[in-house]
Design an enzyme around this catalytic site. Structure first.
Site, PDB file in Angstrom:
ATOM      1  N   LYS A  11       3.998 -45.632 -41.706  1.00 41.34           N
ATOM      2  CA  LYS A  11       3.711 -45.701 -40.269  1.00 41.34           C
ATOM      3  C   LYS A  11       3.366 -47.124 -39.822  1.00 41.34           C
ATOM      4  O   LYS A  11       3.088 -47.995 -40.650  1.00 41.34           O
ATOM      5  CB  LYS A  11       2.579 -44.719 -39.948  1.00 41.34           C
ATOM      6  CG  LYS A  11       2.964 -43.247 -40.198  1.00 41.34           C
ATOM      7  CD  LYS A  11       1.882 -42.302 -39.691  1.00 41.34           C
ATOM      8  CE  LYS A  11       2.263 -40.843 -39.923  1.00 41.34           C
ATOM      9  NZ  LYS A  11       1.247 -39.920 -39.351  1.00 41.34           N
ATOM     10  N   TYR A  51       8.303 -35.706 -33.422  1.00 45.01           N
ATOM     11  CA  TYR A  51       7.053 -34.940 -33.477  1.00 45.01           C
ATOM     12  C   TYR A  51       7.020 -33.812 -32.447  1.00 45.01           C
ATOM     13  O   TYR A  51       5.943 -33.321 -32.101  1.00 45.01           O
ATOM     14  CB  TYR A  51       5.861 -35.884 -33.287  1.00 45.01           C
ATOM     15  CG  TYR A  51       5.496 -36.650 -34.547  1.00 45.01           C
ATOM     16  CD1 TYR A  51       4.942 -36.001 -35.653  1.00 45.01           C
ATOM     17  CD2 TYR A  51       5.684 -38.032 -34.634  1.00 45.01           C
ATOM     18  CE1 TYR A  51       4.599 -36.695 -36.799  1.00 45.01           C
ATOM     19  CE2 TYR A  51       5.341 -38.741 -35.784  1.00 45.01           C
ATOM     20  CZ  TYR A  51       4.789 -38.060 -36.855  1.00 45.01           C
ATOM     21  OH  TYR A  51       4.435 -38.749 -37.997  1.00 45.01           O
ATOM     22  N   ASN A 114      -2.671 -42.930 -40.039  1.00 44.64           N
ATOM     23  CA  ASN A 114      -2.913 -42.476 -41.412  1.00 44.64           C
ATOM     24  C   ASN A 114      -1.821 -42.882 -42.415  1.00 44.64           C
ATOM     25  O   ASN A 114      -1.576 -42.193 -43.394  1.00 44.64           O
ATOM     26  CB  ASN A 114      -3.204 -40.969 -41.439  1.00 44.64           C
ATOM     27  CG  ASN A 114      -2.050 -40.133 -40.933  1.00 44.64           C
ATOM     28  OD1 ASN A 114      -1.007 -40.679 -40.583  1.00 44.64           O
ATOM     29  ND2 ASN A 114      -2.223 -38.830 -40.910  1.00 44.64           N
ATOM     30  N   HIS A 117       3.845 -40.570 -43.329  1.00 41.50           N
ATOM     31  CA  HIS A 117       4.259 -39.201 -43.024  1.00 41.50           C
ATOM     32  C   HIS A 117       4.847 -38.584 -44.282  1.00 41.50           C
ATOM     33  O   HIS A 117       5.495 -39.284 -45.067  1.00 41.50           O
ATOM     34  CB  HIS A 117       5.343 -39.209 -41.929  1.00 41.50           C
ATOM     35  CG  HIS A 117       6.020 -37.870 -41.745  1.00 41.50           C
ATOM     36  ND1 HIS A 117       5.444 -36.862 -41.015  1.00 41.50           N
ATOM     37  CD2 HIS A 117       7.193 -37.382 -42.251  1.00 41.50           C
ATOM     38  CE1 HIS A 117       6.250 -35.798 -41.061  1.00 41.50           C
ATOM     39  NE2 HIS A 117       7.310 -36.087 -41.797  1.00 41.50           N
ATOM     40  N   GLU A 128      14.330 -33.629 -41.008  1.00 37.45           N
ATOM     41  CA  GLU A 128      13.808 -34.976 -40.751  1.00 37.45           C
ATOM     42  C   GLU A 128      14.687 -36.035 -41.411  1.00 37.45           C
ATOM     43  O   GLU A 128      14.955 -37.085 -40.817  1.00 37.45           O
ATOM     44  CB  GLU A 128      12.361 -35.067 -41.257  1.00 37.45           C
ATOM     45  CG  GLU A 128      11.406 -34.210 -40.430  1.00 37.45           C
ATOM     46  CD  GLU A 128      10.014 -34.056 -41.033  1.00 37.45           C
ATOM     47  OE1 GLU A 128       9.195 -33.351 -40.424  1.00 37.45           O
ATOM     48  OE2 GLU A 128       9.744 -34.631 -42.122  1.00 37.45           O
TER      49      GLU A 128
END
Ligand code: IDP
Ligand code: MG
Length: 139
Positions: A11, A51, A114, A117, A128
């Site tokens: 991320k 998302y 965080n 993913h 995905e």
């Protein structure tokens, strides 16, 4: 039956903080083989599509703007039992609850930023991976 592939993104927080190399190294040392790899930046629209399942959650807008705030690294990874084993390697969504030694424990600062993913099911891993990569970009 479990498939042997999962999808991941490093991320924007982890890329911006210079952790891309270390995180890829943890993935590879964790037994995952890189099948596809891309360095790119998501638009708000693409992040919102990716998302989309979280559209109704209170953090959706912040999640989309965070995920489009800077470049990311996307990858398809291969290993036996990939989805479940990769979720173990990255640790809990909230890094303060992630086991020591997990990627989120080592590199993430907060639940919204965080670091990585990881797909949550074989079905989503396939969806995905196909969202980011064509058949010609997988090896
Ligand atoms: P996961 O990434 O561990 O699968 P999900 O529940 O699928 O967690 O949530 C997707 C992402 O949305 C998380 O990785 C995190 O960046 C963000 N997120 C989840 N819960 C919260 C929250 O309570 N506040 C802010 N961001 C959240
Ligand atoms: Mg998830």
């Amino acid at each position: 039956m479990a498939t042997n592939r999962t999808f991941t993104m490093i991320k924007p927080d982890a890329v911006a903080n210079g952790h891309t190399g270390a995180i890829l190294d943890d993935m590879i040392k964790g037994g995952f083989k890189v099948i596809a790899l891309k360095y790119t930046r998501l638009s708000d629209e693409i992040a919102g599509q990716f998302y989309g399942i979280h559209r109704e959650r209170p953090f959706f807008k912040d999640l989309v703007s965070f995920m489009s705030s800077g470049p990311i690294v996307a990858a398809i990874l291969e290993k036996d039992n990939a989805v479940e084993d990769f979720r173990k390697l990255i640790g809990a969504t909230d890094p303060s609850k992630a086991e020591p030694g997990t990627i989120r424990n080592k590199y993430a600062k907060s639940i919204d930023a965080n670091a990585v993913h990881g797909s949550d099911s074989d079905e989503n891993a396939e969806l995905e991976g196909s969202f980011f990569f064509t058949a010609f970009e997988r090896f």
